[in-house]
Scaffold this active site. Sequence first.
Site, PDB file in Angstrom:
ATOM      1  N   GLY A  98       0.844  -1.191   0.000  1.00  0.00           N
ATOM      2  CA  GLY A  98       0.000   0.000   0.000  1.00  0.00           C
ATOM      3  C   GLY A  98       0.875   1.234   0.000  1.00  0.00           C
ATOM      4  O   GLY A  98       2.001   1.203   0.507  1.00  0.00           O
TER       5      GLY A  98
ATOM      6  N   GLN B 298       2.659  10.114   1.242  1.00  0.00           N
ATOM      7  CA  GLN B 298       3.989   9.514   1.394  1.00  0.00           C
ATOM      8  C   GLN B 298       4.936   9.919   0.261  1.00  0.00           C
ATOM      9  O   GLN B 298       6.145   9.760   0.380  1.00  0.00           O
ATOM     10  CB  GLN B 298       3.897   7.985   1.455  1.00  0.00           C
ATOM     11  CG  GLN B 298       3.217   7.469   2.707  1.00  0.00           C
ATOM     12  CD  GLN B 298       3.150   5.962   2.711  1.00  0.00           C
ATOM     13  OE1 GLN B 298       2.211   5.369   2.190  1.00  0.00           O
ATOM     14  NE2 GLN B 298       4.169   5.321   3.282  1.00  0.00           N
TER      15      GLN B 298
ATOM     16  N   CYS C  17       5.779   0.024   7.323  1.00  0.00           N
ATOM     17  CA  CYS C  17       5.392   1.168   6.502  1.00  0.00           C
ATOM     18  C   CYS C  17       6.593   1.610   5.685  1.00  0.00           C
ATOM     19  O   CYS C  17       7.713   1.649   6.199  1.00  0.00           O
ATOM     20  CB  CYS C  17       4.933   2.308   7.417  1.00  0.00           C
ATOM     21  SG  CYS C  17       4.394   3.767   6.515  1.00  0.00           S
ATOM     22  N   LEU C  18       6.341   1.934   4.415  1.00  0.00           N
ATOM     23  CA  LEU C  18       7.442   2.357   3.547  1.00  0.00           C
ATOM     24  C   LEU C  18       8.066   3.667   4.033  1.00  0.00           C
ATOM     25  O   LEU C  18       9.199   3.969   3.660  1.00  0.00           O
ATOM     26  CB  LEU C  18       6.956   2.503   2.105  1.00  0.00           C
ATOM     27  CG  LEU C  18       6.481   1.197   1.444  1.00  0.00           C
ATOM     28  CD1 LEU C  18       5.950   1.466   0.046  1.00  0.00           C
ATOM     29  CD2 LEU C  18       7.600   0.161   1.411  1.00  0.00           C
TER      30      LEU C  18
ATOM     31  N   HIS D 186      -2.930   7.275   6.779  1.00  0.00           N
ATOM     32  CA  HIS D 186      -1.950   8.176   6.156  1.00  0.00           C
ATOM     33  C   HIS D 186      -2.616   9.456   5.659  1.00  0.00           C
ATOM     34  O   HIS D 186      -2.032  10.531   5.720  1.00  0.00           O
ATOM     35  CB  HIS D 186      -1.272   7.501   4.962  1.00  0.00           C
ATOM     36  CG  HIS D 186      -0.072   6.669   5.328  1.00  0.00           C
ATOM     37  ND1 HIS D 186       1.026   7.189   5.963  1.00  0.00           N
ATOM     38  CD2 HIS D 186       0.196   5.361   5.120  1.00  0.00           C
ATOM     39  CE1 HIS D 186       1.936   6.221   6.136  1.00  0.00           C
ATOM     40  NE2 HIS D 186       1.454   5.098   5.636  1.00  0.00           N
TER      41      HIS D 186
ATOM     42  N   HIS E  15      -4.683   1.266   7.405  1.00  0.00           N
ATOM     43  CA  HIS E  15      -3.348   1.883   7.495  1.00  0.00           C
ATOM     44  C   HIS E  15      -3.213   3.010   6.461  1.00  0.00           C
ATOM     45  O   HIS E  15      -2.715   4.091   6.773  1.00  0.00           O
ATOM     46  CB  HIS E  15      -2.305   0.780   7.270  1.00  0.00           C
ATOM     47  CG  HIS E  15      -0.882   1.223   7.225  1.00  0.00           C
ATOM     48  ND1 HIS E  15       0.082   0.739   8.106  1.00  0.00           N
ATOM     49  CD2 HIS E  15      -0.227   2.079   6.399  1.00  0.00           C
ATOM     50  CE1 HIS E  15       1.238   1.315   7.825  1.00  0.00           C
ATOM     51  NE2 HIS E  15       1.103   2.118   6.790  1.00  0.00           N
ATOM     52  N   GLU E  16      -3.686   2.755   5.238  1.00  0.00           N
ATOM     53  CA  GLU E  16      -3.558   3.777   4.184  1.00  0.00           C
ATOM     54  C   GLU E  16      -4.488   4.964   4.437  1.00  0.00           C
ATOM     55  O   GLU E  16      -4.102   6.113   4.204  1.00  0.00           O
ATOM     56  CB  GLU E  16      -3.836   3.169   2.800  1.00  0.00           C
ATOM     57  CG  GLU E  16      -2.884   2.055   2.377  1.00  0.00           C
ATOM     58  CD  GLU E  16      -1.414   2.379   2.599  1.00  0.00           C
ATOM     59  OE1 GLU E  16      -1.005   3.546   2.413  1.00  0.00           O
ATOM     60  OE2 GLU E  16      -0.655   1.470   2.990  1.00  0.00           O
TER      61      GLU E  16
END
Length: 184
Positions: A60, A65, A107-108, A153, A149-150
Amino acid sequence: MSSATLVDAPPDEAGLLPILMAPDPVLKARARTVRDSDAATVRKLLPRLYATMYAAPGIGLAAPQVGVGLRVAVVDVQPDGKRAPMTLINPEVIGASAELATREEGCLSLPGQFGDVTRPAQVRVRYTDETGAERTLEAEGLLAACVQHEIDHLDGVLFVDHLSPLKRNMILRRLAKERRQKAR
Ligand code: NI
């Protein structure tokens, strides 16, 4: 720098967008609703967002981000090892189970860091897809966690914000230390 101005940030040679790392303040900002007038921006952003997510690799990636303050995220948990891309524009959780589930998240924007996050086990999410159609998703398991989670963000929330302050600070300090060591 205003997040929305970064839409035209030049991608690298492979067309990938640089992913912002915590504690970048852009990651803490609430992204704004996508409007009809954003259509061209979103159309240009989506292929890059997918390419950046798959290259990372990740399951994701949310627009903030990559420095874009719009309520857009892409998700692909690759059920059965096959690609199943899902574009979430203006996603909204409209229902959540009382039952909770805890799973390890990463997480990225916090590479190499992981923590156990507890969230509703099932959610119903309303969103607009890349064709402009309004859709409803019933998600459970990994997909439910990933979508929540997304959406977090888009509200400036990271998975570490669900952890105790002690655990959160431990992870953020470790991330900063690892990044310093890599920079040497
Ligand atoms: Ni993330």
